[in-house]
Design an enzyme around this catalytic site. Structure first.
Site, PDB file in Angstrom:
ATOM      1  N   PRO A 262      39.434  40.537  49.782  1.00 42.58           N
ATOM      2  CA  PRO A 262      39.024  41.857  49.278  1.00 42.58           C
ATOM      3  C   PRO A 262      37.802  41.720  48.374  1.00 42.58           C
ATOM      4  O   PRO A 262      37.895  41.236  47.253  1.00 42.58           O
ATOM      5  CB  PRO A 262      40.252  42.341  48.501  1.00 42.58           C
ATOM      6  CG  PRO A 262      40.991  41.096  48.147  1.00 42.58           C
ATOM      7  CD  PRO A 262      40.735  40.106  49.225  1.00 42.58           C
ATOM      8  N   ASP A 438      36.092  37.653  45.154  1.00 44.94           N
ATOM      9  CA  ASP A 438      37.385  37.867  45.797  1.00 44.94           C
ATOM     10  C   ASP A 438      38.350  38.410  44.740  1.00 44.94           C
ATOM     11  O   ASP A 438      38.709  37.703  43.796  1.00 44.94           O
ATOM     12  CB  ASP A 438      37.886  36.539  46.369  1.00 44.94           C
ATOM     13  CG  ASP A 438      39.170  36.693  47.170  1.00 44.94           C
ATOM     14  OD1 ASP A 438      39.874  37.709  47.011  1.00 44.94           O
ATOM     15  OD2 ASP A 438      39.488  35.767  47.953  1.00 44.94           O
ATOM     16  N   HIS A 439      38.775  39.659  44.924  1.00 43.04           N
ATOM     17  CA  HIS A 439      39.601  40.317  43.912  1.00 43.04           C
ATOM     18  C   HIS A 439      41.023  39.756  43.858  1.00 43.04           C
ATOM     19  O   HIS A 439      41.797  40.083  42.945  1.00 43.04           O
ATOM     20  CB  HIS A 439      39.659  41.824  44.174  1.00 43.04           C
ATOM     21  CG  HIS A 439      39.680  42.639  42.913  1.00 43.04           C
ATOM     22  ND1 HIS A 439      40.234  42.202  41.734  1.00 43.04           N
ATOM     23  CD2 HIS A 439      39.216  43.889  42.650  1.00 43.04           C
ATOM     24  CE1 HIS A 439      40.113  43.130  40.807  1.00 43.04           C
ATOM     25  NE2 HIS A 439      39.497  44.167  41.337  1.00 43.04           N
ATOM     26  N   ARG A 440      41.403  38.907  44.810  1.00 44.81           N
ATOM     27  CA  ARG A 440      42.702  38.237  44.713  1.00 44.81           C
ATOM     28  C   ARG A 440      42.689  37.189  43.606  1.00 44.81           C
ATOM     29  O   ARG A 440      43.727  36.887  43.007  1.00 44.81           O
ATOM     30  CB  ARG A 440      43.054  37.563  46.045  1.00 44.81           C
ATOM     31  CG  ARG A 440      43.236  38.503  47.221  1.00 44.81           C
ATOM     32  CD  ARG A 440      43.441  37.721  48.509  1.00 44.81           C
ATOM     33  NE  ARG A 440      42.295  36.860  48.814  1.00 44.81           N
ATOM     34  CZ  ARG A 440      42.227  36.055  49.870  1.00 44.81           C
ATOM     35  NH1 ARG A 440      43.251  35.984  50.718  1.00 44.81           N
ATOM     36  NH2 ARG A 440      41.156  35.322  50.082  1.00 44.81           N
TER      37      ARG A 440
END
Length: 467
Positions: A262, A438-440
């Site tokens: 994401p 990467d929003h994770r």
């Protein structure tokens, strides 16, 4: 008696499955030495020259320029005992055993692992070959006999096969007719035998020669063919170019990243006038004599410093284990546009380098990439990347993260821009930064902190003393 070995396509970099033959440096009948470059191939990452691990005489080439070969499949067959020095176990009547068949020699790579050459090794793999139509052997055939197989019985040593005659006649020994990959493809589609056609064409076989042969007309002498271009359809203003090599690998990686990680992208506009002034001072100092000091070198140093305060941007999301892997080193990727497409070579342990060392490494990296000489091993295992879109006059963008990484920084063009300083409008050197992450792994606070740190270091390099 002859002793045949097959030279397979090895995995020249992590995870490669195939490569395209670009250029042969040998032909059947040529004598080669250990570690001699015999073929140039294009993998999904770069063009690579492959050396051979044995000495001997080439008896057969198993692929033509433009053809794609799978890892483990044979590239060429070599007679490593062309003068019959190896002892032969004869029968009761003292006769020598027959030469091995193609199916026997195809298993050679699985029986003996090749020694590593020029920085990479081969993996044991069963030789996979695409079906090929065998060519009939003639009385004048050299060491290969048929195109796809060694001779059925040993013969006295023969001199190296002569170079192709100027009239285009196909000599014995498995000579490959002179024709470019699009022409070979057309001949295959129309059922035209290029070896037969080569005896009636003077020089390189063209599309027109193939079309005349398919229609039953005699070919005309061929004029000099232009540099290879994608096949053009005269009935429509379209070009179709096969997706392979670097372009295919880039497309696969970008789709994988875009639809698995994401992405979040943040932007920052920075007054880098102090950095540009410092650059001019350093260029005149003895320590930077002969060094190409670019603004990108400052960006590389800023990224390495900022990573120490926000290590999350230098981490990796491991889907298989359900873990986040934090890396206490920076293998800095630099996106580079080359004639073969976009590649991302790495500067190993960039965080341990000084500014002058980073400047030298960047100069060497970009020069090697543009010449198409980047080793495949230099394009894997990166931790964070910079893409310099400013070199094209572009202000910023929303870059896609490289697979296996968590963040990528876009470095925009530096422009003279009206800027407010101490309440007054003046002209300053200004650029835009864009960070995709990467929003994770990285939250908004962490991504913002990292981008702000990079911007602060570029706006005022003295801030580095506070890190």
């Amino acid at each position: 008696m002859p002793d045949y070995k097959q030279f397979p396509l090895a995995d020249t970099a992590e995870g490669l499955t195939e490569a395209e033959i670009l250029n042969w440096h040998v032909q059947p009948g040529d004598e080669v030495q250990v570690n001699q470059i015999v073929v140039e191939v294009e993998t999904a990452k770069a063009a690579v020259e492959l050396p051979i691990p044995w000495s001997g005489v080439v008896t057969e080439l198993h692929a033509e320029p433009g053809q794609t070969v799978e890892v483990g499949a044979p590239l060429l067959t070599l007679d490593i005992d062309p003068r019959g020095k190896a002892p032969a176990a004869g029968g009761a009547n003292g006769s020598a055993p027959a030469a091995p068949s193609t199916s026997e020699t195809a298993e050679a790579p699985a029986e003996e692992e090749m020694k590593p050459l020029v920085g990479y090794g081969s993996k044991k793999a069963a030789a996979k070959r695409r079906p090929r139509k065998p060519a009939a052997a003639t009385a004048s055939d050299g060491p290969s006999g048929a195109v796809n197989a060694p001779p059925k019985a040993p013969e006295p040593p023969a001199p190296a096969a002569p170079a192709p005659a100027t009239n285009g006649t196909a000599p014995a020994g498995g000579y490959v007719p002179l024709a470019k990959p699009p022409v070979r493809k057309l001949a295959k589609e129309l059922g035209v035998d290029l070896r037969d056609l080569a005896q009636r064409v003077d020089g390189v076989i063209t599309r027109e020669d193939v079309q005349r042969a398919a229609e039953g007309a005699a070919p005309e002498p061929a004029a000099a063919e232009p540099v290879a271009e994608p096949v053009l359809d005269p009935a429509a203003r379209e070009r179709r170019v096969p997706v392979k090599g670097v372009r295919k690998a880039t497309a696969t990686a970008m789709v994988q990243s875009a639809f698995s990680a994401p992405h979040v992208t943040e932007f920052l506009t920075v007054d880098v006038t102090p950095m540009m002034e410092m650059r001019e001072r350093l260029k005149r100092s003895p320590a930077f004599a002969g060094v190409r000091l670019t603004p990108l070198a400052f960006a590389a140093k800023a990224v390495c410093l900022a990573v120490k305060r926000t290590p999350d941007v230098n981490a990796e999301w491991d889907e298989d284990t359900g873990e986040i892997v934090y890396k206490d080193y920076v293998h800095l990727g630099i996106a580079a546009a080359t004639p073969r497409g976009l590649i991302v070579p790495k500067i190993r342990d960039a965080d341990s380098m000084s500014l002058v060392e980073l400047a030298r490494a960047l100069d060497e990296l970009t020069t090697t990439a543009r010449e198409g000489k980047t080793p495949p091993g230099d394009m894997v295992n990166g931790t964070i990347t910079i893409t310099n879109v400013g070199v094209f006059g572009v202000d910023t963008g929303t870059p896609i993260i490289n697979p296996g990484e968590t963040a990528i920084l876009a470095f925009g063009a530096i422009r003279d821009t009206p800027w407010v300083v101490d309440g007054e409008i003046t002209v300053r050197k200004v650029l835009q930064l864009a960070l995709s992450f990467d929003h994770r792994v990285v939250d908004g606070q962490q991504g913002s902190q990292f981008l702000a740190d990079v911007g602060a270091l570029l706006a005022d390099p003295s801030v580095a003393f506070t890190f």
